[in-house]
Design a protein around this motif. Sequence first.
Motif, PDB file in Angstrom:
ATOM      1  N   UNK B  45       0.836  -1.198   0.000  1.00  0.00           N
ATOM      2  CA  UNK B  45       0.000   0.000   0.000  1.00  0.00           C
ATOM      3  C   UNK B  45       0.871   1.249   0.000  1.00  0.00           C
ATOM      4  N   UNK B  46       2.093   1.170   0.530  1.00  0.00           N
ATOM      5  CA  UNK B  46       3.007   2.311   0.417  1.00  0.00           C
ATOM      6  C   UNK B  46       3.405   2.529  -1.035  1.00  0.00           C
ATOM      7  N   UNK B  47       3.594   1.439  -1.757  1.00  0.00           N
ATOM      8  CA  UNK B  47       4.004   1.534  -3.160  1.00  0.00           C
ATOM      9  C   UNK B  47       2.895   2.101  -4.031  1.00  0.00           C
ATOM     10  N   UNK B  49       0.594   4.325  -3.261  1.00  0.00           N
ATOM     11  CA  UNK B  49       0.047   5.637  -2.899  1.00  0.00           C
ATOM     12  C   UNK B  49       1.130   6.701  -2.927  1.00  0.00           C
ATOM     13  N   UNK B  50       0.757   7.958  -3.175  1.00  0.00           N
ATOM     14  CA  UNK B  50       1.724   9.046  -3.002  1.00  0.00           C
ATOM     15  C   UNK B  50       1.943   9.305  -1.519  1.00  0.00           C
ATOM     16  N   UNK B  51       3.046   9.955  -1.190  1.00  0.00           N
ATOM     17  CA  UNK B  51       3.293  10.181   0.234  1.00  0.00           C
ATOM     18  C   UNK B  51       2.345  11.237   0.771  1.00  0.00           C
ATOM     19  N   UNK B  67       5.898  11.119  -5.159  1.00  0.00           N
ATOM     20  CA  UNK B  67       4.504  11.365  -5.529  1.00  0.00           C
ATOM     21  C   UNK B  67       4.033  10.630  -6.779  1.00  0.00           C
ATOM     22  N   UNK B  68       4.900   9.882  -7.465  1.00  0.00           N
ATOM     23  CA  UNK B  68       4.547   9.476  -8.824  1.00  0.00           C
ATOM     24  C   UNK B  68       3.492   8.374  -8.893  1.00  0.00           C
ATOM     25  N   UNK B  69       3.340   7.530  -7.868  1.00  0.00           N
ATOM     26  CA  UNK B  69       2.359   6.444  -7.943  1.00  0.00           C
ATOM     27  C   UNK B  69       1.054   6.849  -7.282  1.00  0.00           C
ATOM     28  N   UNK B  75      -3.471   5.563   2.014  1.00  0.00           N
ATOM     29  CA  UNK B  75      -3.267   4.170   2.407  1.00  0.00           C
ATOM     30  C   UNK B  75      -4.564   3.506   2.885  1.00  0.00           C
TER      31      UNK B  75
END
Lengths: 231, 502
Positions: B45-47, B49-51, B67-69, B75
């Motif tokens: 889920x970290x991968x 989503x953007x931060x 921010x790219x994904x 999350x």
Amino acid sequence: MKAGSRQLKPVVLVLVFNICFYAICQTAELQLCKMCTGTVLNGTAVAQFCSSSAGRIDGRCCLKNGTTDDHERIIGLDLSNCSLTRVDYLQGASTSSIIDLSLNPIANISDSAFQGFIDLNYLILPAGLVCPGGNTSWQKVEVKKENRLCEGQNNMCNQTGHMSMDCPENSICAPYGPGFFECSCADNYHGYKCLRQGEFPALQVFGPLGASTIVISFLLWVTQRRKAKSL
Amino acid sequence: MPPSCCGCLSQYTHHHLVAFLLTFFSYVLLHASRKTFSNVKVSISAQWTPSVQNDSAPAFSPEEIWESNCLFADEKQATLFLGALDSIFLFSYAVGLYLSGVIGDRVNLRYVLCFGLCGSAAVEFVFGTLTEWLHIYNIYLYCGLWVLNGLLQSAVWPCVVAVMGNWFGKTGRGFIFGLWSACASVGNILGAFLASSVLKYGYEYAFLVTSVVQFAGGVVVFFGLLTSPKEVGLCLESDTGLCPVETDTDSHRPLMSDEEDEVEVEVYDRRHQSIQHPEEPLAESPKAIGFLQAFCLPGVLPYSLAYACLKLVNYSFFFWLPFYLSNNYGWKEAEADRLSVWYDVGGIIGGTVQGLISDVMGKRSPVLALSLALAMGALVGYSRSPNDQIINAVLLATTGFLIGGPSNMISSAISADLGRQEALRGSQEALATVTGIVDGTGSIGAAAGQYLVSLIESKLGWMCVFYFFVVMTGGSIVFIVPLILREVRAMWRERQTLRHQL
């Protein structure tokens, strides 16, 4: 960004990328240096800086060879009295230490205009403009004659104050132009959100695994299935 | 009857050991990859989503890193999607179990097992590793792959139980199957270990390692597994001629050679006169049983329904326990994970001990019923556990013993009993089909349970979740009551005939 491309992309791709990158950079630089008539005038701040740091004046730019490669980069830019109305195309001069934009009818400067100008330490603007990133981003801001001088970029990372500059886990804060900071992955971390650490030891994992699979399969076939009746 | 046949009850060969270990580790690897998925959820889920940043603060730069994904905005949504993936998996797994049991009885068990292991390994590789390497993040692709994974994984369980049922007869089956059904728990431990040791290189490597190991397991199974003693010309104990491969050894073997099943035979004879008559001609090649026919075998439907209730409770513990512990007691995630292992430990011991007792008694349902009745009390007790990790662990192990034990027993030993029962008269291949039906019905219960637990928890709180578990456990007792009555009556009759003989 650097870490990611270094880790993942094949060498060839990086080479191609670099060649293109430099080509684009060089044309952008040339355009910047030639966009106004004349050259850097003697006695201006940029000219003084250029002679003191042993640079070469080309048009409105002061160029100098980088320490790491032969590529010539802009270390000073004098766009004084150039009839500029906006300044959002300066990215080619992001290595500059000094930029002079005085005597231009610039209405305002966008926030991101100087993003990435890490070395910028002396910026001369028309007096009507504020220094990029606000006064807190500069060590000294003063107005002289019709110019505003923004001197000495503050490091946004070590500042305790108005904004929390903490970078997420596994990343390190680094200055990224006046009022900006960048979170780059810490040593040994890479990938999206710096979540990955180190390189996967593929050979150490899959070598023994493959070998033991073959050995076990062979042993079991000999002891078990060899005698099995065909279906 | 050849002298090597059927006389020597405790003569286990190295073939038995290899069959035990291969089927055991097949399911260990499968469950390890399932556990891997639940352990890398945070990284995935970290991968996706953007931060997350405060509204006032600017986004982190450089954008490529932070921010790219943007598959999901935050999350929380990613977690919801991962929960949905769990449900999708369980439902397709349940459907697949019905199908693959039927297939397993018709095709060579070894091929089906190998196909299930290698196919699901390949799908997991695509799901976790390939999409990450190629940066393809697509919800529909993920859902589709996980449905496929559920279907492929479902091929494994009926096959391994059928193989075990072929090798180990009714005597000692309870104990051996109890020991053997520790495979799921061992798989959980192995999966947690594998995931945690490679997760730092990126979640895609957790998937890569587990799927490659699983694929290797499939290859080993292909070269090493004997699906039945018949394949090497062995014929042991209560093997009633049900092996998928027809060999000449069984042609001169009487079908009624199974002494330890005789009591049950009488019972079934009395109750199911309609089922094939013993004087039928000797089976040449056992034909596979039809799906509906298998459903109507005595005991299959009651045990399936009972298992649906029980697997609901069991899998709710599997999925929700760490969350409950960290949520209710405020314990750290790592502590909660460590503590929840005690439920598995209780389940392993419970399955083995109760299997052993049922072997000695010769009857399984009374043991089940007693254990489940005690489990209702244990659940109430566990829901009132004080905030103390040691007491909680003890209560957890007890609950695991009383719930995990019967659950393991139904899904393995009893499924095997049902698939090789005397009502079949050795004329039909039913083992995998019956196992598929029992486990498939159970998985439907488990899938529904995941939704119900989250619903009850959010609306009524954890206490009601535990009462729901108590009701479900009671429900599973209700479903096996007819079987208990029948078995107890049979025991009674047996004792009376003994008394008469004396």
